[in-house]
Design an enzyme around this catalytic site. Structure first.
Site, PDB file in Angstrom:
ATOM      1  N   ASP A 261       0.874  -1.164   0.000  1.00 18.63           N
ATOM      2  CA  ASP A 261       0.000   0.000   0.000  1.00 18.63           C
ATOM      3  C   ASP A 261       0.915   1.218   0.000  1.00 18.63           C
ATOM      4  O   ASP A 261       2.094   1.118   0.348  1.00 18.63           O
ATOM      5  CB  ASP A 261      -0.935  -0.029   1.227  1.00 18.63           C
ATOM      6  CG  ASP A 261      -2.130   0.878   1.017  1.00 18.63           C
ATOM      7  OD1 ASP A 261      -3.145   0.681   1.700  1.00 18.63           O
ATOM      8  OD2 ASP A 261      -2.052   1.763   0.137  1.00 18.63           O
TER       9      ASP A 261
HETATM   10  C1  GLC Z   1      -4.302   4.405  -0.145  1.00 12.81           C
HETATM   11  C2  GLC Z   1      -5.192   3.201   0.061  1.00 12.81           C
HETATM   12  C3  GLC Z   1      -5.146   2.218  -1.089  1.00 12.81           C
HETATM   13  C4  GLC Z   1      -4.975   2.996  -2.384  1.00 12.81           C
HETATM   14  C5  GLC Z   1      -3.589   3.592  -2.342  1.00 12.81           C
HETATM   15  C6  GLC Z   1      -3.322   4.483  -3.570  1.00 12.81           C
HETATM   16  O1  GLC Z   1      -3.682   4.756   1.061  1.00 12.81           O
HETATM   17  O2  GLC Z   1      -5.052   2.492   1.280  1.00 12.81           O
HETATM   18  O3  GLC Z   1      -6.374   1.476  -1.084  1.00 12.81           O
HETATM   19  O4  GLC Z   1      -5.115   2.143  -3.493  1.00 12.81           O
HETATM   20  O5  GLC Z   1      -3.338   4.362  -1.165  1.00 12.81           O
HETATM   21  O6  GLC Z   1      -4.151   5.592  -3.550  1.00 12.81           O
END
Ligand code: GLC
Length: 726
Positions: A261
């Site tokens: 993430d």
């Molecule tokens: C965010 C989310 C994830 C998302 C990523 C990119 O923090 O937790 O679900 O796809 O960052 O935006």
């Protein structure tokens, strides 16, 4: 030039040429292409492809003609383009897209075919926007109705989530767009999301939380998976050796890439050895600050390259990551079968509307006092003044919510829908205001303004002969929004009091709610009709009005349990440790007793049970018939309109060597029936489906014995049972 040299040159050329063809040859076996490409890459090139080169791309190998991976959010549609290296919108003018319904809405359709339709349509928009990986879908489990991101997931039951996520992934990847199933794993709350340590038994981890991910790997061969921010056994899930190398890659045979993430990577050694394959979104010090060009400072960039060069980590560790990234590139960005796709096509709007229509759940539809028939569907001839009340009748619910936020060309509001159908019979009063704030700001709401809006609505209500209240949650911070959980099981902005006062003025009142989570319904006895709509996306107004008008007969059923009161949720008896945790440690003390499993074990009546949903018609089930390892039931439409019924199969074990829930969802089928029509709905009882994760053996186990089968219209329906000995 003499013959020998010429031959040697020709041989060398042909070898290079033949070699060149292998990794670039889409007909060549994937593993040969991967091996050939790796053999040609320098160490630095290998390092480049395993971390971000921008906010939403990871590098390819330009020298070899290997493309980069273009990723983007989110599960409900393609996020608006952001700048290369910041979170600011790039302000493009060609990135307006279709907002599809929330995934909880898709789950509420209980329709595997519609999940295929969804995956196909949304991936066509990703393909057309030039994306190779969609950062979704999400299958974290709804153990608490406080989770700010529940709307992005598929409910409380792992079997339903698994059945609905697989067709979506298969359809998307058939278009050459990779899914990135998230968030692996145990990211079931937003409170302390970057650091909360989740303590859960092996049994609950396997039977409830890992199960949908396992189905997606084994049945849909999902190309990538996103690690979650939280820790498990104190180790961050973006590089958790036990969960990634042990379970995901070794046990389940996942051959794709584990993507962190954004900002979920916290140190090089663990990232290198803990199974992380692509590091995204880190800042120089892990999350807090970002210098001009940090990508070389990423944990898997220079620091990792140094460990490789010093021989502290073997090249094989790097090569395995690179192989997984290359597999993903060849399956998507360099897949000759990847579709061109389309954007904002009528087919996509049709898909959006169909999913919304089938996801809307009719929870109550009674006769108002002294009326002869149920309030829904609306008979417009009966009403002269239809008052629509509520902020959600006009507020955009495709904006907000966090990373799943969308920039739409079409965003039909409920009010627009009602006006299109009922014309100037429709009047509107906002009734309450909610401001617009996502992430960690909240718009202060002026109590005087709020009171004035309420007074105006009550005043208008006195002139109306039908009221349609449109409210619920929204995508604001601490409503349904990333990075924050709800603060109450009750609806906000004084909605409950407003509904009660409106109902006291006009008995013909329909409550229409939006939201990704259940909530208390103190006004329920006072209103004859109540629908829950999740989030319906670009066609919201049309899908809602098609159901309210009767053009579409509602068929959705709840993928979550609506409790009468917050304290009834299974984990609540264990106090704060069970949610949201103490000192950033949360203990899933309800274990496998999540949702209906827990309500049944605690013998607590829910307000609306998992799997419940009404129709404009009625259905009758016959006595189930077991023959061999099948069970069948005759379902008859005993009403006056065509409708769809979701027949659910729950299975319980009469006696088991280990503790088990009374019953669990093990299959379901959705059938369409004309008035008076009867269809036989049959299920095959599959032993593998009846296994439980034995605490004693630390493995999945089938136990012979007598099983009780429930053919049901909801988890609470126990009127059609049979037993089978297996
Ligand atoms: C965010 C989310 C994830 C998302 C990523 C990119 O923090 O937790 O679900 O796809 O960052 O935006």
């Amino acid at each position: 030039m003499n013959k020998k040299i010429l031959t040697a040159l020709l041989f060398a050329a042909s070898t290079v040429a033949t070699q060149a063809q292998v990794y670039l040859d889409p007909q060549a076996p994937l593993e040969n292409r991967v091996k050939d490409a790796i053999s040609r890459m320098t160490t630095h090139e290998k390092i480049q492809v395993i971390h971000a080169q921008s906010k939403f791309t990871s590098a390819g190998v330009p020298r070899l003609g290997i493309r980069q991976l273009n990723m983007d959010d989110g599960p409900h549609g393609v996020r608006e383009e952001l700048e290369w290296n910041t979170w600011s919108p790039a302000k493009w003018t060609n990135d307006y897209i279709v907002a599809f319904p929330s995934l909880t809405c898709l789950a509420a359709t209980w329709n595997r075919d519609l999940s295929t339709v969804y995956g196909n349509a949304v991936s066509e928009e990703f393909a057309f926007r030039g994306k190779d990986i969609m950062l979704g879908p999400g299958v974290n489990i709804q153990r608490t109705p406080m989770n700010g991101r529940a709307f992005e997931y598929m409910g409380e039951d792992p079997y339903l989530a698994g059945e609905i996520v697989v067709p979506y992934i298969k359809a998307a990847q058939a278009n050459g767009v990779g899914c990135c199933l998230k968030h692996y794993v145990l990211n079931d709350q937003e409170t302390d999301r970057f650091a909360v340590d989740v303590n859960v038994s092996d049994r609950a981890l396997n039977e409830i939380y890992l199960y949908p991910f396992k189905k997606a790997v084994e049945d849909a061969h999902v190309y990538t998976i996103m690690g979650s921010y939280n820790t498990y056994k104190g180790v961050h899930c973006c590089h958790n050796d036990e969960l990634i190398n042990g379970v995901l890659k070794k046990q389940w045979g996942f051959d794709g890439a584990l993507i962190s993430d954004w900002g979920g990577t916290t140190n090089t050694w663990e990232a290198a050895n803990g199974g992380l394959d692509i590091e995204m979104g880190s800042y120089t010090d892990g999350k807090l600050k970002e210098s001009e060009y940090t990508y070389d400072d990423y944990y898997l960039a220079k620091p990792f390259e140094k460990l490789i060069e010093e021989g502290k980590i073997p090249m094989s560790v790097l090569d395995d990551k690179v192989a997984r990234v290359l597999r993903t590139i060849f399956r998507t960005a360099m897949n000759p079968k990847k579709v061109i796709g389309s954007q904002c096509s009528e087919a996509h709007y049709d898909a959006c509307r169909a999913i919304g229509e089938e996801g809307i759940v009719l929870l109550k539809n009674d006769k108002p006092k002294k009326e002869k028939s149920a309030l829904l569907p609306i008979d417009p001839a009966k009403y002269q003044k239809i008052l629509v009340v509520g902020d959600n009748a006009t507020k955009s619910l495709t904006l907000g919510g966090g990373s799943s936020e969308l920039k739409t060309l079409r965003d039909i509001s409920p009010l627009e829908g009602f006006k299109t159908l009922y014309g100037d019979k429709v009047d509107y009063a906002q009734g309450y205001m909610s401001g617009r704030a996502i992430y960690d700001q909240v718009d202060p709401i002026d109590p005087a303004k709020q009171a004035a809006l309420k007074a105006e609505a009550l005043e208008k209500a006195r002139q109306a002969d039908l009221i349609i209240f449109v409210g619920g949650l929204n995508k604001n911070h601490r409503q349904d929004c990333e990075n924050g959980d709800r603060e109450s099981y009750d609806l906000s902005y004084g909605q409950n009091e407003l509904i009660a006062e409106l109902a006291a003025i006009q008995k013909n009142i329909i409550v229409v709610m939006f939201g990704g989570n259940p909530y208390s319904t103190p006004w329920l006895e006072q209103v004859p009709a109540f629908l829950h709509c999740w989030y319906l996306g670009s066609e919201a107004g049309k899908a809602l009005v098609n159901v309210v008008s009767g053009k579409v007969c509602p068929s959705g059923k709840l993928p979550v349990t609506f409790a009468k009161k917050y304290e009834d949720y299974p984990y609540m008896k264990y106090g704060k440790e069970a949610y949201p945790g103490v000192d950033k440690k949360v203990y899933y003390k309800e274990d496998i007793y999540v949702g209906y499993r827990g309500f049944e074990a605690d013998k607590v009546q829910p307000q609306f049970p998992f799997g419940f949903g009404l129709s404009y018609t009625t259905f009758k089930y016959s006595k189930p018939v077991v023959s061999g390892n099948t069970v069948a039931v005759e379902v008859t439409n005993t009403g006056s309109v065509e409708g769809k019924e979701i027949v659910q199969l729950y299975v319980g074990m009469e006696k088991c060597s280990e503790d088990r829930p009374k019953k669990e969802l093990k299959d379901f089928k959705k059938v369409s029936l004309k008035p008076g029509e009867t269809k036989t709905v049959g299920f095959t009882i599959n032993r593998d489906n009846l296994k439980f994760f034995s605490t004693k053996d630390g493995a999945w186990k089938f136990e012979p014995g007598t099983y009780r089968l429930y053919l049901a219209s909801s988890s609470a329906d126990e009127s059609h049972q049979a037993t089978i000995d297996l």
